[in-house]
Each structure stands twice: as structure tokens, then as C-alpha cells.
Scaffold this motif. Structure first.
Motif, PDB file in Angstrom:
ATOM      1  N   GLU A 267      43.168  47.529  35.223  1.00 46.39           N
ATOM      2  CA  GLU A 267      44.144  47.917  36.246  1.00 46.39           C
ATOM      3  C   GLU A 267      45.096  46.762  36.559  1.00 46.39           C
ATOM      4  O   GLU A 267      46.304  46.964  36.722  1.00 46.39           O
ATOM      5  CB  GLU A 267      43.427  48.346  37.528  1.00 46.39           C
ATOM      6  CG  GLU A 267      42.618  49.610  37.376  1.00 46.39           C
ATOM      7  CD  GLU A 267      41.611  49.825  38.500  1.00 46.39           C
ATOM      8  OE1 GLU A 267      41.212  50.987  38.699  1.00 46.39           O
ATOM      9  OE2 GLU A 267      41.207  48.837  39.167  1.00 46.39           O
ATOM     10  N   LEU A 268      44.553  45.567  36.622  1.00 46.35           N
ATOM     11  CA  LEU A 268      45.348  44.381  36.902  1.00 46.35           C
ATOM     12  C   LEU A 268      46.390  44.164  35.806  1.00 46.35           C
ATOM     13  O   LEU A 268      47.566  43.896  36.091  1.00 46.35           O
ATOM     14  CB  LEU A 268      44.429  43.163  37.028  1.00 46.35           C
ATOM     15  CG  LEU A 268      45.054  41.838  37.425  1.00 46.35           C
ATOM     16  CD1 LEU A 268      45.769  41.932  38.766  1.00 46.35           C
ATOM     17  CD2 LEU A 268      43.976  40.762  37.483  1.00 46.35           C
TER      18      LEU A 268
ATOM     19  N   GLN B 242      48.274  40.683  43.461  1.00 48.07           N
ATOM     20  CA  GLN B 242      47.828  42.037  43.112  1.00 48.07           C
ATOM     21  C   GLN B 242      46.388  42.271  43.555  1.00 48.07           C
ATOM     22  O   GLN B 242      46.050  43.349  44.045  1.00 48.07           O
ATOM     23  CB  GLN B 242      47.975  42.280  41.603  1.00 48.07           C
ATOM     24  CG  GLN B 242      49.404  42.339  41.139  1.00 48.07           C
ATOM     25  CD  GLN B 242      50.219  43.334  41.940  1.00 48.07           C
ATOM     26  OE1 GLN B 242      49.884  44.507  42.044  1.00 48.07           O
ATOM     27  NE2 GLN B 242      51.309  42.862  42.531  1.00 48.07           N
ATOM     28  N   ILE B 243      45.541  41.261  43.401  1.00 44.54           N
ATOM     29  CA  ILE B 243      44.147  41.386  43.839  1.00 44.54           C
ATOM     30  C   ILE B 243      44.090  41.467  45.364  1.00 44.54           C
ATOM     31  O   ILE B 243      43.299  42.224  45.924  1.00 44.54           O
ATOM     32  CB  ILE B 243      43.298  40.219  43.289  1.00 44.54           C
ATOM     33  CG1 ILE B 243      43.287  40.265  41.756  1.00 44.54           C
ATOM     34  CG2 ILE B 243      41.880  40.262  43.843  1.00 44.54           C
ATOM     35  CD1 ILE B 243      42.844  38.965  41.095  1.00 44.54           C
TER      36      ILE B 243
ATOM     37  N   ASN C  11      45.065  44.964  46.208  1.00 47.62           N
ATOM     38  CA  ASN C  11      44.158  45.975  45.637  1.00 47.62           C
ATOM     39  C   ASN C  11      42.769  45.399  45.423  1.00 47.62           C
ATOM     40  O   ASN C  11      42.319  45.260  44.276  1.00 47.62           O
ATOM     41  CB  ASN C  11      44.707  46.479  44.294  1.00 47.62           C
ATOM     42  CG  ASN C  11      46.109  46.993  44.383  1.00 47.62           C
ATOM     43  OD1 ASN C  11      46.345  48.060  44.920  1.00 47.62           O
ATOM     44  ND2 ASN C  11      47.066  46.230  43.876  1.00 47.62           N
TER      45      ASN C  11
ATOM     46  N   MET D  78      40.004  45.876  42.272  1.00 44.02           N
ATOM     47  CA  MET D  78      40.582  46.398  41.032  1.00 44.02           C
ATOM     48  C   MET D  78      39.896  45.734  39.846  1.00 44.02           C
ATOM     49  O   MET D  78      39.294  44.671  39.977  1.00 44.02           O
ATOM     50  CB  MET D  78      42.104  46.183  41.003  1.00 44.02           C
ATOM     51  CG  MET D  78      42.555  44.750  40.884  1.00 44.02           C
ATOM     52  SD  MET D  78      44.360  44.480  41.053  1.00 44.02           S
ATOM     53  CE  MET D  78      45.085  45.879  40.311  1.00 44.02           C
ATOM     54  N   ASN D  79      39.970  46.384  38.689  1.00 38.91           N
ATOM     55  CA  ASN D  79      39.362  45.797  37.495  1.00 38.91           C
ATOM     56  C   ASN D  79      40.441  45.149  36.625  1.00 38.91           C
ATOM     57  O   ASN D  79      41.631  45.267  36.908  1.00 38.91           O
ATOM     58  CB  ASN D  79      38.524  46.829  36.731  1.00 38.91           C
ATOM     59  CG  ASN D  79      39.360  47.970  36.173  1.00 38.91           C
ATOM     60  OD1 ASN D  79      40.444  47.769  35.641  1.00 38.91           O
ATOM     61  ND2 ASN D  79      38.852  49.186  36.282  1.00 38.91           N
TER      62      ASN D  79
ATOM     63  N   ASN E  61      49.115  46.898  35.947  1.00 42.72           N
ATOM     64  CA  ASN E  61      49.968  46.743  37.122  1.00 42.72           C
ATOM     65  C   ASN E  61      51.183  45.869  36.857  1.00 42.72           C
ATOM     66  O   ASN E  61      52.254  46.104  37.408  1.00 42.72           O
ATOM     67  CB  ASN E  61      49.136  46.158  38.269  1.00 42.72           C
ATOM     68  CG  ASN E  61      49.423  46.799  39.585  1.00 42.72           C
ATOM     69  OD1 ASN E  61      50.479  47.357  39.805  1.00 42.72           O
ATOM     70  ND2 ASN E  61      48.462  46.710  40.478  1.00 42.72           N
TER      71      ASN E  61
ATOM     72  N   ARG F 239      34.793  44.191  38.798  1.00 46.26           N
ATOM     73  CA  ARG F 239      35.692  44.345  39.953  1.00 46.26           C
ATOM     74  C   ARG F 239      36.051  42.958  40.468  1.00 46.26           C
ATOM     75  O   ARG F 239      35.203  42.063  40.512  1.00 46.26           O
ATOM     76  CB  ARG F 239      35.019  45.162  41.051  1.00 46.26           C
ATOM     77  CG  ARG F 239      34.671  46.582  40.625  1.00 46.26           C
ATOM     78  CD  ARG F 239      35.902  47.438  40.623  1.00 46.26           C
ATOM     79  NE  ARG F 239      35.631  48.749  40.065  1.00 46.26           N
ATOM     80  CZ  ARG F 239      36.579  49.592  39.727  1.00 46.26           C
ATOM     81  NH1 ARG F 239      37.844  49.267  39.896  1.00 46.26           N
ATOM     82  NH2 ARG F 239      36.283  50.759  39.223  1.00 46.26           N
TER      83      ARG F 239
END
Length: 149
Positions: free
Chosen positions: A52-53, A41-42, A45, A48-49, A56, A90
Motif C-alpha cells: 500500500e505504501l 504516508q505512515i 495511514n 498500512m503495509n 500510494n 503492518r
């Protein structure tokens, strides 16, 4: 009488075997099934913070925090405080993560081929479509339950 009572059993079996597969394939990188989702995911994206992670993957923030901490300890991610809001961190991959991401993406493809073996292209699309709907149903149910607590 409902004849679909064992569907959860088969979902659970697939998940446990999935975890074993990733733990085995990624063990040389000191990560397992618990971190591979977060790593990808990182990768998809950058910046991302944590919130958000977590959202997701429908994880709680504590689980996402532990996964990121483990990835940081292994040197695969770094976090930076956001300029305007120091509470927001982030998350970015490091150069050390590149081979891990490559191997993980290979594993994603390999696992998909393993579990979809013998299915036609149409059956593969239908299986994914149905699983997406089932996941959405489960998420919607859990979201409703949170409101009742």
C-alpha cells in the motif's frame, strides 16, 4: 514545433530543489527527502503495509522497503506481522517519530509557500490541479508501457 519542450526541465529543477530543501531541513533527524514522503504516508495511514505504501506514491516495492528499513533503523517506525497472514507487515510510527513528523509537516507548508510565492489563491489551486493531471498522465503512460515489456 512544440513550445513546451522545456516543461520537464522545470519539473526536474523543482524536484531537485525540493530534495535539497528537505535534506537540509531534516538532516538533524538523519532522514532526507527519500524518507519524508514515506514517514508522512505512515503517519496518515497507520498500519498500512509495504504494498500500500509503494502504491500510494507510485514507488516500486524495493524502494518502499529501503525507505521503511531506514526509518526503522532510526527508530521512527516499527513493523508488525499481520495475524492472519505472516507475509504482511503492518507499519506504525513510534513515539520517537512525533517530532520528526511535526517538523516534516512544517516543511511541507514552508516549501509550498516558497514555490507558490506571488501566486493568487486561484493560481495556486490551478497549479495543483494541473500538476495532479500531469502526474496522472505520466502514471497512465508508464502503466501502459509496463504492459508492452
Amino acid at each position: 514545433m512544440d513550445k513546451h519542450r522545456e516543461i520537464g526541465k522545470y519539473i526536474s529543477i523543482i524536484q531537485r530543489l525540493n530534495n535539497m530543501f528537505y535534506a537540509n531541513r531534516l538532516s538533524s533527524f538523519q532522514i532526507g527527502c527519500g524518507q519524508q514522503f514515506f514517514l508522512l504516508q505512515i503517519f496518515k495511514n497507520p498500519g498500512m503495509n509495504l504494498h500500500e505504501l509503494a502504491l500510494n506514491g507510485h514507488y516500486d516495492k524495493a524502494t518502499a522497503t529501503r525507505a521503511v528499513k531506514k526509518l526503522e533503523e532510526e527508530g521512527y517506525v516499527r513493523t508488525e506481522m499481520e495475524e492472519g497472514d505472516k507475509r504482511v507487515r503492518r507499519i506504525y510510527l513510534t513515539d520517537l517519530a512525533k517530532p520528526v513528523v511535526e517538523k516534516t509537516l512544517e516543511c511541507v507548508d514552508e516549501w509550498a509557500e516558497i514555490i507558490l510565492e506571488g501566486l493568487t489563491g486561484e493560481e495556486r489551486q490551478e497549479a495543483e490541479r494541473l500538476l495532479i493531471r500531469m502526474a496522472a498522465n505520466a502514471h497512465r503512460f508508464n502503466a501502459k508501457q509496463k504492459g508492452k515489456e
